[in-house]
Every structure is written in C-alpha cells, then in structure tokens.
Design a protein around this motif. Structure first.
Motif, PDB file in Angstrom:
ATOM      1  N   LEU A   1       0.826  -1.216   0.000  1.00  0.00           N
ATOM      2  CA  LEU A   1       0.000   0.000   0.000  1.00  0.00           C
ATOM      3  C   LEU A   1       0.857   1.262   0.000  1.00  0.00           C
ATOM      4  O   LEU A   1       0.611   2.194  -0.772  1.00  0.00           O
ATOM      5  CB  LEU A   1      -0.942  -0.004   1.211  1.00  0.00           C
ATOM      6  N   GLU A   2       1.871   1.292   0.831  1.00  0.00           N
ATOM      7  CA  GLU A   2       2.698   2.504   0.952  1.00  0.00           C
ATOM      8  C   GLU A   2       3.424   2.814  -0.357  1.00  0.00           C
ATOM      9  O   GLU A   2       3.437   3.957  -0.826  1.00  0.00           O
ATOM     10  CB  GLU A   2       3.704   2.336   2.079  1.00  0.00           C
ATOM     11  N   PHE A   3       4.013   1.796  -0.971  1.00  0.00           N
ATOM     12  CA  PHE A   3       4.767   2.010  -2.207  1.00  0.00           C
ATOM     13  C   PHE A   3       3.862   2.511  -3.331  1.00  0.00           C
ATOM     14  O   PHE A   3       4.181   3.499  -3.997  1.00  0.00           O
ATOM     15  CB  PHE A   3       5.474   0.712  -2.633  1.00  0.00           C
ATOM     16  N   TYR A   4       2.737   1.829  -3.564  1.00  0.00           N
ATOM     17  CA  TYR A   4       1.863   2.192  -4.686  1.00  0.00           C
ATOM     18  C   TYR A   4       1.031   3.441  -4.417  1.00  0.00           C
ATOM     19  O   TYR A   4       0.494   4.033  -5.346  1.00  0.00           O
ATOM     20  CB  TYR A   4       0.997   0.993  -5.090  1.00  0.00           C
TER      21      TYR A   4
ATOM     22  N   LEU B   1      -1.921   4.087  -7.282  1.00  0.00           N
ATOM     23  CA  LEU B   1      -3.265   3.848  -6.736  1.00  0.00           C
ATOM     24  C   LEU B   1      -4.189   5.029  -7.010  1.00  0.00           C
ATOM     25  O   LEU B   1      -5.369   4.832  -7.322  1.00  0.00           O
ATOM     26  CB  LEU B   1      -3.194   3.537  -5.240  1.00  0.00           C
ATOM     27  N   ASP B   2      -3.652   6.253  -6.941  1.00  0.00           N
ATOM     28  CA  ASP B   2      -4.461   7.439  -7.280  1.00  0.00           C
ATOM     29  C   ASP B   2      -4.934   7.372  -8.731  1.00  0.00           C
ATOM     30  O   ASP B   2      -6.083   7.674  -9.041  1.00  0.00           O
ATOM     31  CB  ASP B   2      -3.655   8.730  -7.079  1.00  0.00           C
ATOM     32  N   MET B   3      -4.019   6.996  -9.620  1.00  0.00           N
ATOM     33  CA  MET B   3      -4.361   6.889 -11.042  1.00  0.00           C
ATOM     34  C   MET B   3      -5.457   5.847 -11.255  1.00  0.00           C
ATOM     35  O   MET B   3      -6.425   6.076 -11.976  1.00  0.00           O
ATOM     36  CB  MET B   3      -3.113   6.522 -11.854  1.00  0.00           C
ATOM     37  N   LEU B   4      -5.326   4.703 -10.599  1.00  0.00           N
ATOM     38  CA  LEU B   4      -6.323   3.639 -10.743  1.00  0.00           C
ATOM     39  C   LEU B   4      -7.674   4.054 -10.153  1.00  0.00           C
ATOM     40  O   LEU B   4      -8.731   3.723 -10.712  1.00  0.00           O
ATOM     41  CB  LEU B   4      -5.821   2.355 -10.099  1.00  0.00           C
ATOM     42  N   GLU B   5      -7.647   4.786  -9.052  1.00  0.00           N
ATOM     43  CA  GLU B   5      -8.893   5.302  -8.457  1.00  0.00           C
ATOM     44  C   GLU B   5      -9.595   6.249  -9.435  1.00  0.00           C
ATOM     45  O   GLU B   5     -10.810   6.205  -9.596  1.00  0.00           O
ATOM     46  CB  GLU B   5      -8.618   6.024  -7.133  1.00  0.00           C
ATOM     47  N   ARG B   6      -8.812   7.115 -10.073  1.00  0.00           N
ATOM     48  CA  ARG B   6      -9.373   8.013 -11.090  1.00  0.00           C
ATOM     49  C   ARG B   6      -9.988   7.198 -12.227  1.00  0.00           C
ATOM     50  O   ARG B   6     -11.110   7.438 -12.652  1.00  0.00           O
ATOM     51  CB  ARG B   6      -8.279   8.934 -11.644  1.00  0.00           C
TER      52      ARG B   6
END
Length: 195
Positions: free
Chosen positions: A71-74, A80-85
């Motif tokens: 979690l911390e790395f991505y 993870l922000d990009m995938l959430e978008r």
C-alpha cells in the motif's frame, strides 16, 4: 456544431488516454479510451519488474492487488491514485484491437508506436468496412508520466475544439492540423483511415 465520436488511445489505457478521457468527458464529449499493447503494464517495485494484467481486468481489482502487495509504495508513486481516477471513468482497460467496430470520427494517440498500431488495426479491418466513412487519426506524442499526461489532456481538448470549429472538418483537415501545429509549436503525425 458537429457531434464528434472520439477515441483516445495509449499503450495500456491507464495514464495518457485515461487523463484525456476524463478531460473530454468533463466537457460532455462522446469519448472512449483504449490501449494497444497485448497486456496492461504498470510499474513495479524495480525497473526490471512490472505488474502485468489482461485487458478487461477491472481497475478495482488492480487497486486491491497492488494495495495488498504494498500500500505505501503504490500510494507514494501515485499508481493507486491513477487507478482510483480510472475506475470513476470506466470499469476496466480496453484494447482497441478487440473492439468489434471502430466507428470514430477522430482518434487521438499519444505515442508513435501506438499511432502505427492503430493504422495496422484499421488496415486489417478493411475487408469489414461498411460505410467508407473517414476516421481522422492524430498523434500527440506524450511522455508516459502523470504530469505530461495532464498537460496533453489539455492539448487534446484544444484539438477537439478546433475540430468542432469547422462545420466541415473533413474538407479542412490539413488546414486544421496546420493551425493546431502552429498553436502547439510542434509538428504532429496524422492520417485518414476508413471504417
């Protein structure tokens, strides 16, 4: 005013095409986004490692997979922000070669090799051409970084607005491209395909 049917295309349907998809969607354009690679590739924890997924794998599943792994790395590298978008825009990345019928007025790519793959795909489909309508293909070469993708999304919107400015963009395509090249101070690849 013409209603354009638009496709934006990058390698994995993750960053550049999705940022442009988001921008055009916010402005109420009829837009779809795609990738051209055989599979979706995301950065891993080292230069030699990548996270590889099949097209059609939901963005939500990728988020779960990467968050479970580290979690911390991505989070720190904004993947993870990009995938959430992305998951707010559509369910999963799509591959343009898998689309049954390509009936777009304008296709915008973000890399020379993606531009070439789109041309190859259109030519493979020539036996299935139904309407002989033109598709205008334009490449806006963009480094695959989140910052550059954001800047290019704005250029994409500018280009689409320029297309809309012309009642008959089909007859004014080269003039339109020349004006846009002057606007961005850069030469671009373009072609006319048929579907």
């Amino acid at each position: 005013m013409t209603t354009l049917k638009i496709a934006v295309v990058c390698a994995s349907n993750m960053n550049r095409s999705m940022r442009a998809h988001e921008m055009l969607k916010k402005h109420d354009y009829d837009v779809s986004s795609f990738g051209t690679n055989n599979e979706v590739r995301l950065p891993g924890k080292s230069i030699s490692s990548q996270n590889v997924y099949n097209f059609g794998t939901p963005y939500e599943d990728m988020i779960h997979d990467l968050a479970t792994d580290d979690l911390e790395f991505y989070s720190s590298n904004k993947i993870l922000d990009m995938l959430e978008r992305n998951k707010k825009i559509k369910r999963a990345p799509e591959r343009i070669q898998s689309v049954e019928q390509l009936n777009f007025d304008l296709v915008i790519t973000y890399e020379n090799k993606v531009f070439e793959k789109v041309i190859i795909d259109y030519h493979k489909r020539t036996k299935r051409i139904h309407s002989h309508r033109p598709t205008f293909l334009v490449n806006l070469e963009t480094i695959d970084s989140q910052q550059e993708a954001e800047l290019c999304a704005k250029k994409t919107l500018d280009l689409v607005k320029k297309f809309e400015k012309y009642d008959n963009y089909e007859d004014n395509f080269e003039k339109l491209i020349e004006e846009f090249e002057e606007h961005i101070n850069h030469n671009i690849l373009y072609s006319v395909l048929f579907y």
